[in-house]
Design a protein around this motif. Structure first.
Motif, PDB file in Angstrom:
ATOM      1  N   THR A  69       0.833  -1.201   0.000  1.00  0.00           N
ATOM      2  CA  THR A  69       0.000   0.000   0.000  1.00  0.00           C
ATOM      3  C   THR A  69       0.871   1.256   0.000  1.00  0.00           C
ATOM      4  O   THR A  69       0.547   2.245  -0.662  1.00  0.00           O
ATOM      5  CB  THR A  69      -0.943   0.010   1.221  1.00  0.00           C
ATOM      6  OG1 THR A  69      -1.760  -1.158   1.168  1.00  0.00           O
ATOM      7  CG2 THR A  69      -1.821   1.250   1.251  1.00  0.00           C
ATOM      8  N   ALA A 132      -6.999  -0.061  -3.195  1.00  0.00           N
ATOM      9  CA  ALA A 132      -7.354   1.348  -3.369  1.00  0.00           C
ATOM     10  C   ALA A 132      -6.147   2.153  -3.849  1.00  0.00           C
ATOM     11  O   ALA A 132      -6.287   3.064  -4.676  1.00  0.00           O
ATOM     12  CB  ALA A 132      -7.903   1.920  -2.063  1.00  0.00           C
ATOM     13  N   ALA A 133      -4.957   1.816  -3.347  1.00  0.00           N
ATOM     14  CA  ALA A 133      -3.738   2.500  -3.803  1.00  0.00           C
ATOM     15  C   ALA A 133      -3.494   2.233  -5.287  1.00  0.00           C
ATOM     16  O   ALA A 133      -3.073   3.135  -6.031  1.00  0.00           O
ATOM     17  CB  ALA A 133      -2.541   2.059  -2.967  1.00  0.00           C
ATOM     18  N   GLU A 134      -3.774   1.010  -5.722  1.00  0.00           N
ATOM     19  CA  GLU A 134      -3.618   0.688  -7.145  1.00  0.00           C
ATOM     20  C   GLU A 134      -4.664   1.423  -7.987  1.00  0.00           C
ATOM     21  O   GLU A 134      -4.378   1.857  -9.105  1.00  0.00           O
ATOM     22  CB  GLU A 134      -3.716  -0.827  -7.374  1.00  0.00           C
ATOM     23  CG  GLU A 134      -2.553  -1.619  -6.801  1.00  0.00           C
ATOM     24  CD  GLU A 134      -1.248  -1.458  -7.567  1.00  0.00           C
ATOM     25  OE1 GLU A 134      -1.150  -0.606  -8.480  1.00  0.00           O
ATOM     26  OE2 GLU A 134      -0.304  -2.194  -7.241  1.00  0.00           O
ATOM     27  N   VAL A 135      -5.878   1.594  -7.460  1.00  0.00           N
ATOM     28  CA  VAL A 135      -6.911   2.370  -8.153  1.00  0.00           C
ATOM     29  C   VAL A 135      -6.429   3.816  -8.298  1.00  0.00           C
ATOM     30  O   VAL A 135      -6.557   4.415  -9.368  1.00  0.00           O
ATOM     31  CB  VAL A 135      -8.270   2.298  -7.411  1.00  0.00           C
ATOM     32  CG1 VAL A 135      -9.254   3.327  -7.946  1.00  0.00           C
ATOM     33  CG2 VAL A 135      -8.858   0.885  -7.509  1.00  0.00           C
ATOM     34  N   GLU A 136      -5.862   4.368  -7.215  1.00  0.00           N
ATOM     35  CA  GLU A 136      -5.346   5.746  -7.246  1.00  0.00           C
ATOM     36  C   GLU A 136      -4.284   5.925  -8.320  1.00  0.00           C
ATOM     37  O   GLU A 136      -4.204   6.971  -8.960  1.00  0.00           O
ATOM     38  CB  GLU A 136      -4.757   6.132  -5.887  1.00  0.00           C
ATOM     39  CG  GLU A 136      -5.780   6.440  -4.838  1.00  0.00           C
ATOM     40  CD  GLU A 136      -6.476   7.765  -5.076  1.00  0.00           C
ATOM     41  OE1 GLU A 136      -5.802   8.757  -5.400  1.00  0.00           O
ATOM     42  OE2 GLU A 136      -7.721   7.788  -4.955  1.00  0.00           O
ATOM     43  N   LEU A 137      -3.466   4.904  -8.537  1.00  0.00           N
ATOM     44  CA  LEU A 137      -2.431   4.957  -9.568  1.00  0.00           C
ATOM     45  C   LEU A 137      -2.994   4.753 -10.973  1.00  0.00           C
ATOM     46  O   LEU A 137      -2.283   4.907 -11.957  1.00  0.00           O
ATOM     47  CB  LEU A 137      -1.361   3.886  -9.306  1.00  0.00           C
ATOM     48  CG  LEU A 137      -0.401   4.140  -8.148  1.00  0.00           C
ATOM     49  CD1 LEU A 137       0.486   2.931  -7.914  1.00  0.00           C
ATOM     50  CD2 LEU A 137       0.448   5.375  -8.422  1.00  0.00           C
ATOM     51  N   GLY A 138      -4.260   4.357 -11.018  1.00  0.00           N
ATOM     52  CA  GLY A 138      -4.883   4.105 -12.315  1.00  0.00           C
ATOM     53  C   GLY A 138      -4.552   2.744 -12.888  1.00  0.00           C
ATOM     54  O   GLY A 138      -4.802   2.471 -14.059  1.00  0.00           O
ATOM     55  N   GLY A 142     -11.282   2.516 -11.810  1.00  0.00           N
ATOM     56  CA  GLY A 142     -11.728   3.476 -10.809  1.00  0.00           C
ATOM     57  C   GLY A 142     -13.010   3.084 -10.108  1.00  0.00           C
ATOM     58  O   GLY A 142     -13.258   3.492  -8.982  1.00  0.00           O
TER      59      GLY A 142
END
Length: 187
Positions: A69, A132-138, A142
């Motif tokens: 994370t 969620a951290a991977e979602v933030e990185l795209g 999303g």
């Protein structure tokens, strides 16, 4: 004085073979090569020893998820997911034979539950945090429901640990990678 680490290692072995409910402190002390009195100098009771086994002798799923994370971009998404699923599968495969006997008695389950510092959903929270951290990185969609994805991933690992334990076999060697690839395809 006896080694705390040796006692924890012996407890892990005895609990893996006999389950928590049937592993006595006497058997654990004997397996470690120490007296039962010495065991109690390090641990107030068998539950404290069990918690030490979970923290010190099993793959650290929560620490892996927390580390991923913090710096998810350090490795490729597929590599992170493979590490996470491999650790989760190893954790559940190692802990299942030890902890399943806790459910043999409601009193035992209640006592264990009351001694937990964090709830049993802590791994779910950490895996969801990593996703969620991977979602933030795209790198993941999303609109991904990270809580549901974490539960699906850990549930699949738990189910495989149950089946492997029940069938007295090692876990399927490709499962962690297949789970990781399935999540990666959500990217």
């Amino acid at each position: 004085m006896g080694s705390r680490e040796e006692i924890v290692a012996a407890a892990a072995t005895v609990m893996r073979e006999q389950g928590y409910a049937h592993a006595t402190t006497k058997a654990i002390a004997q397996a470690a090569g120490y007296s039962e009195a010495l065991l109690y100098k390090h641990f107030r009771d068998k539950t404290a020893l069990f918690l030490a086994v979970l923290k010190e002798e099993l793959p650290d799923l929560v620490a892996t998820a927390a580390r991923l994370t913090e710096l998810p971009e350090k490795a490729a998404l597929g590599d992170n997911l493979a590490e996470l699923t491999t650790t989760a599968l190893a954790f559940y495969c190692a802990s299942f034979p030890i902890s399943v006997s806790i459910f043999s008695s409601r009193d035992l389950l209640r006592t264990h539950r009351d001694t937990l510092e964090n709830g049993p959903d802590l791994p779910i929270q950490h895996v969801a945090g990593y996703l969620a951290a991977e979602v933030e990185l795209g790198r993941l969609r999303g609109d991904l429901d990270v809580d549901a994805a974490a539960r699906l991933l850990l549930g699949a690992c738990f189910q495989e640990a149950f089946l492997a334990s029940f069938e007295e076999r090692p876990p399927r060697p490709d499962l962690a990678l297949r789970l990781a690839a399935t999540l990666e395809n959500l990217g």
